[in-house]
Design a protein around this motif. Sequence first.
Motif, PDB file in Angstrom:
ATOM      1  N   TYR A  38       0.843  -1.195   0.000  1.00 36.34           N
ATOM      2  CA  TYR A  38       0.000   0.000   0.000  1.00 36.34           C
ATOM      3  C   TYR A  38       0.881   1.248   0.000  1.00 36.34           C
ATOM      4  CZ  TYR A  38      -4.143  -2.794   0.811  1.00 36.34           C
ATOM      5  OH  TYR A  38      -5.171  -3.685   0.662  1.00 36.34           O
ATOM      6  N   GLU A  79      -6.780   3.527   0.035  1.00 33.63           N
ATOM      7  CA  GLU A  79      -5.708   3.163  -0.903  1.00 33.63           C
ATOM      8  C   GLU A  79      -5.887   1.735  -1.424  1.00 33.63           C
ATOM      9  OE1 GLU A  79      -2.205   5.660   1.422  1.00 33.63           O
ATOM     10  OE2 GLU A  79      -2.333   3.491   1.711  1.00 33.63           O
ATOM     11  N   VAL A  93      -6.185   5.929  -5.240  1.00 31.53           N
ATOM     12  CA  VAL A  93      -6.583   6.387  -3.916  1.00 31.53           C
ATOM     13  C   VAL A  93      -7.882   7.175  -4.062  1.00 31.53           C
ATOM     14  CG1 VAL A  93      -4.234   6.466  -2.960  1.00 31.53           C
ATOM     15  CG2 VAL A  93      -5.152   8.471  -4.108  1.00 31.53           C
TER      16      VAL A  93
END
Length: 151
Positions: A38, A79, A93
């Motif tokens: 991430y 995200e 995002v």
Amino acid sequence: MRRKSLAALVLLIALGLAGGTTATAQGLGSLRSWAGKYPTERRGRVTRKFFRLPALQTPLARVLGKRGFDLLTREYTVETPIKQIGNYLAVKVCRPHACDTDQAGVAINLRTGAVLVRMKEGNDVRRIGYDGRYDDLPRNVQDYLEDFAAT
């Protein structure tokens, strides 16, 4: 004497430029390690942020401006994992509870360092790039960035 100094200066500049290219290439290569992770990675008290890496922060800040960069890094906190698609890293995002209207997709070319962004706020959609044009992205990368449901 003057010619020797000029030749030495030209040689130093050439070596400096070659060194800069190598550093950039090494920096881009290290981005591959983010694939599957991430953009915000927390380990204990240490937080690493993908968009704050020098290879990304500078071009993103230039093309998005302060407001756009703040949206991307502070407000769009939902995200997806960073995905490698060919020679690109792509990440999406969005704003919590508004992923259908407020979202961004970022792709970075791992060969050239071009950073390409698709930002959507409500009905306003911007497609911009740093060292490249968004429209030059491969179709599969564009499709991925434009479909927030696809992860």
